[in-house]
Design a protein around this motif. Sequence first.
Motif, PDB file in Angstrom:
ATOM      1  N   ARG A 156       0.892  -1.349  -0.054  1.00 54.70           N
ATOM      2  CA  ARG A 156       0.000  -0.044  -0.010  1.00 54.70           C
ATOM      3  C   ARG A 156       0.864   1.305  -0.162  1.00 54.70           C
ATOM      4  O   ARG A 156       0.374   2.376  -0.541  1.00 54.70           O
ATOM      5  CB  ARG A 156      -0.948  -0.101   1.267  1.00 54.70           C
ATOM      6  N   PHE A 159       1.213   3.292  -2.726  1.00 51.57           N
ATOM      7  CA  PHE A 159       0.166   4.362  -3.328  1.00 51.57           C
ATOM      8  C   PHE A 159      -0.371   5.109  -2.470  1.00 51.57           C
ATOM      9  O   PHE A 159      -1.601   5.412  -2.252  1.00 51.57           O
ATOM     10  CB  PHE A 159      -1.135   3.287  -3.861  1.00 51.57           C
ATOM     11  N   LEU A 162      -2.803   8.110  -2.737  1.00 53.91           N
ATOM     12  CA  LEU A 162      -4.352   7.733  -2.654  1.00 53.91           C
ATOM     13  C   LEU A 162      -4.745   7.789  -1.431  1.00 53.91           C
ATOM     14  O   LEU A 162      -3.991   7.385  -0.493  1.00 53.91           O
ATOM     15  CB  LEU A 162      -4.639   6.645  -3.656  1.00 53.91           C
ATOM     16  N   ALA A 166      -9.919   4.122  -2.892  1.00 58.49           N
ATOM     17  CA  ALA A 166      -8.961   4.255  -4.058  1.00 58.49           C
ATOM     18  C   ALA A 166      -7.493   3.447  -3.871  1.00 58.49           C
ATOM     19  O   ALA A 166      -7.146   2.867  -4.727  1.00 58.49           O
ATOM     20  CB  ALA A 166      -8.850   5.469  -4.605  1.00 58.49           C
ATOM     21  N   GLN A 167      -6.920   3.827  -2.598  1.00 57.28           N
ATOM     22  CA  GLN A 167      -5.796   3.157  -2.471  1.00 57.28           C
ATOM     23  C   GLN A 167      -5.651   1.692  -2.358  1.00 57.28           C
ATOM     24  O   GLN A 167      -4.947   1.087  -2.967  1.00 57.28           O
ATOM     25  CB  GLN A 167      -5.119   3.840  -0.889  1.00 57.28           C
ATOM     26  N   ALA A 170      -5.991   0.035  -5.939  1.00 56.47           N
ATOM     27  CA  ALA A 170      -4.777   0.243  -6.484  1.00 56.47           C
ATOM     28  C   ALA A 170      -3.804  -1.028  -5.937  1.00 56.47           C
ATOM     29  O   ALA A 170      -3.334  -1.736  -6.814  1.00 56.47           O
ATOM     30  CB  ALA A 170      -4.168   1.733  -6.532  1.00 56.47           C
ATOM     31  N   LEU A 173      -4.831  -4.473  -6.929  1.00 52.90           N
ATOM     32  CA  LEU A 173      -4.714  -4.749  -8.489  1.00 52.90           C
ATOM     33  C   LEU A 173      -3.172  -5.108  -8.694  1.00 52.90           C
ATOM     34  O   LEU A 173      -2.590  -6.208  -9.081  1.00 52.90           O
ATOM     35  CB  LEU A 173      -4.977  -3.629  -9.542  1.00 52.90           C
ATOM     36  N   TYR A 174      -2.234  -4.410  -7.828  1.00 54.93           N
ATOM     37  CA  TYR A 174      -0.807  -4.696  -7.907  1.00 54.93           C
ATOM     38  C   TYR A 174      -0.676  -6.160  -7.162  1.00 54.93           C
ATOM     39  O   TYR A 174       0.178  -6.775  -7.811  1.00 54.93           O
ATOM     40  CB  TYR A 174      -0.117  -3.583  -7.108  1.00 54.93           C
TER      41      TYR A 174
END
Length: 309
Positions: A156, A159, A162, A166-167, A170, A173-174
């Motif tokens: 995390r 990101f 964010l 939203a964070q 992201a 997905l990573y």
Amino acid sequence: MNSKKVRVIINPAAAGGRGRGAALELLEELDARSLPCEARYTERPGHAAELGAEAREARVRGVVVVGGDGTVHEVVGGLLAGGPGVLPPVCVFPAGTGNDFFRMVGAERNAAAVARVLEQGAVKHFDVGRVRWDRGESVFVNVLGVGVDVDVLRCRARFARLKGLAQYLAALLYALATYRAPEVRIDVGRGGRTLLGRTTLSVITVGPSMGGGFKVNPGARSSDGRLDLFHAPAMSLLRIMALVPRVIRGTHAGMKPLTMCRIEEARLGRTDGKPVWFEMDGELSPEPARELRVNVMPRVLPVMVPANA
């Protein structure tokens, strides 16, 4: 509230340093309303638990936590370190990344709203989860999980610009790009059902959401004397991404291959006997565990909520 002081426990490092600004805003609001308080700032990981224990020992009128779910987790752990009993009620000014515990409180997210809760709010007793493992134990105020959420926590920081959901999206997905699903066994209750297989995400929650708004258990209630299990077995990336919008909205109940149920206790571990990493309230566990033994502590945590909540 009466004239006795409340203890304000502040994590200035919450959400990349936003905790300090939130604390100043709140302290100014409390001073303007002549609400007596005393502030304590955390200085290191684990310090909030020490401050929580000190607040209980001091018999303060209430505890206001300025921070995110991880800070609430530590403070409540400190409050409950002496066992269930007469605890000061907890009020939260959300200043973290996810703030899923605060969603259970149902208040507005500003200093004036927190001050109104202190002045006019009611006290509601929330359930707390307890987990024991090989060499330790802890409580969790909202979520305990294994699976991809552990990998999400580890990445995390990439990101950090964010916020909230939203964070988490992201980072999810990573993390999914390299995630390898472990095979787990989950025993639900005494003589209850057993879930076996590789897991994408297995979480036990007090409330409805995790990760800044993922409504994994939309029917969960904070004071019903039970915990809620959400189990998503291993599946393709396409299937996961098709499920994500439904989970965000909380409209996935009954969908295959998900398992959702209310529980009072459970045991969880890898089928190969290897230790498994887990997370509690958005914080990585201090060590991996061969088996997690989870149970509910019904309505042990007094929480200040809006009078009309």
